[in-house]
Design a protein around this motif. Sequence first.
Motif, PDB file in Angstrom:
ATOM      1  N   ALA A  69       0.728  -1.181   0.112  1.00 15.06           N
ATOM      2  CA  ALA A  69       0.008  -0.058   0.142  1.00 15.06           C
ATOM      3  C   ALA A  69       0.892   1.457   0.159  1.00 15.06           C
ATOM      4  N   PRO A  70       0.295   2.181  -0.612  1.00 13.59           N
ATOM      5  CA  PRO A  70       1.151   3.726  -0.567  1.00 13.59           C
ATOM      6  C   PRO A  70       1.214   4.027   0.964  1.00 13.59           C
ATOM      7  N   ALA A  71       2.131   4.907   1.228  1.00  9.35           N
ATOM      8  CA  ALA A  71       2.564   5.310   2.479  1.00  9.35           C
ATOM      9  C   ALA A  71       1.474   6.385   2.869  1.00  9.35           C
ATOM     10  N   PRO A  72       1.060   6.486   4.337  1.00  6.42           N
ATOM     11  CA  PRO A  72       0.144   7.093   4.460  1.00  6.42           C
ATOM     12  C   PRO A  72       0.629   8.620   4.305  1.00  6.42           C
ATOM     13  N   PRO A 108      -0.496  14.206   8.041  1.00  3.19           N
ATOM     14  CA  PRO A 108      -1.557  15.391   8.294  1.00  3.19           C
ATOM     15  C   PRO A 108      -1.289  16.629   8.337  1.00  3.19           C
ATOM     16  N   SER A 109       0.077  16.886   8.950  1.00  8.04           N
ATOM     17  CA  SER A 109       0.239  18.284   9.239  1.00  8.04           C
ATOM     18  C   SER A 109       0.750  18.790   7.608  1.00  8.04           C
ATOM     19  N   ALA A 110       0.887  17.999   6.830  1.00  5.36           N
ATOM     20  CA  ALA A 110       1.480  18.567   5.246  1.00  5.36           C
ATOM     21  C   ALA A 110       0.270  19.115   4.806  1.00  5.36           C
ATOM     22  N   GLU A 135       9.664  15.530   9.803  1.00  2.00           N
ATOM     23  CA  GLU A 135       9.065  14.484  10.285  1.00  2.00           C
ATOM     24  C   GLU A 135       9.050  13.367   9.010  1.00  2.00           C
ATOM     25  N   ILE A 136       8.560  13.788   7.927  1.00  2.00           N
ATOM     26  CA  ILE A 136       8.607  12.834   6.797  1.00  2.00           C
ATOM     27  C   ILE A 136       9.936  12.398   6.325  1.00  2.00           C
ATOM     28  N   ALA A 137      10.703  13.229   6.366  1.00  2.00           N
ATOM     29  CA  ALA A 137      12.412  12.600   6.154  1.00  2.00           C
ATOM     30  C   ALA A 137      12.819  11.888   7.119  1.00  2.00           C
ATOM     31  N   GLY A 195      10.499   6.873   4.688  1.00  2.00           N
ATOM     32  CA  GLY A 195       9.517   6.465   3.592  1.00  2.00           C
ATOM     33  C   GLY A 195       8.239   5.889   4.099  1.00  2.00           C
ATOM     34  N   THR A 196       7.930   5.872   5.296  1.00  2.00           N
ATOM     35  CA  THR A 196       6.668   5.521   5.960  1.00  2.00           C
ATOM     36  C   THR A 196       5.649   6.639   5.879  1.00  2.00           C
TER      37      THR A 196
END
Length: 109
Positions: free
Chosen positions: A19-22, A25-27, A59-61, A65-66
């Motif tokens: 499945a694609p990464a979630p 929400p802050s983005a 946080e994404i970095a 990749g999750t």
Amino acid sequence: MSYGTPPPGGGYGQQPYGAPAPQHPSATTALILGILSFVLCGPFTGVPAYFVGKRAEREIAASNGTLSGDGMAKAGWILGLVSIILTVLSLIALVVIVIVVAVASSSNA
């Protein structure tokens, strides 16, 4: 005329594995605040857009990749930064205009 049975999976090619990464929400929040900073609120949403977007991007970095949404986070903080810069430039222009008018009116008196 019959073409036979369709290939398994509907014939749309191979589906990606997993499945694609979630999305973070802050983005989404940063992008909405950044857009609002141009449309309505200026610095009142531009400053939060900058900080929320930068935090979400970090946080994404760090998630390896999750989490996804780095493009929206980046767009949000860039829009917030541009809004802040435009607000500061507008305030500087306003101060310069007031000073020029004050000097011009005092020299005419």
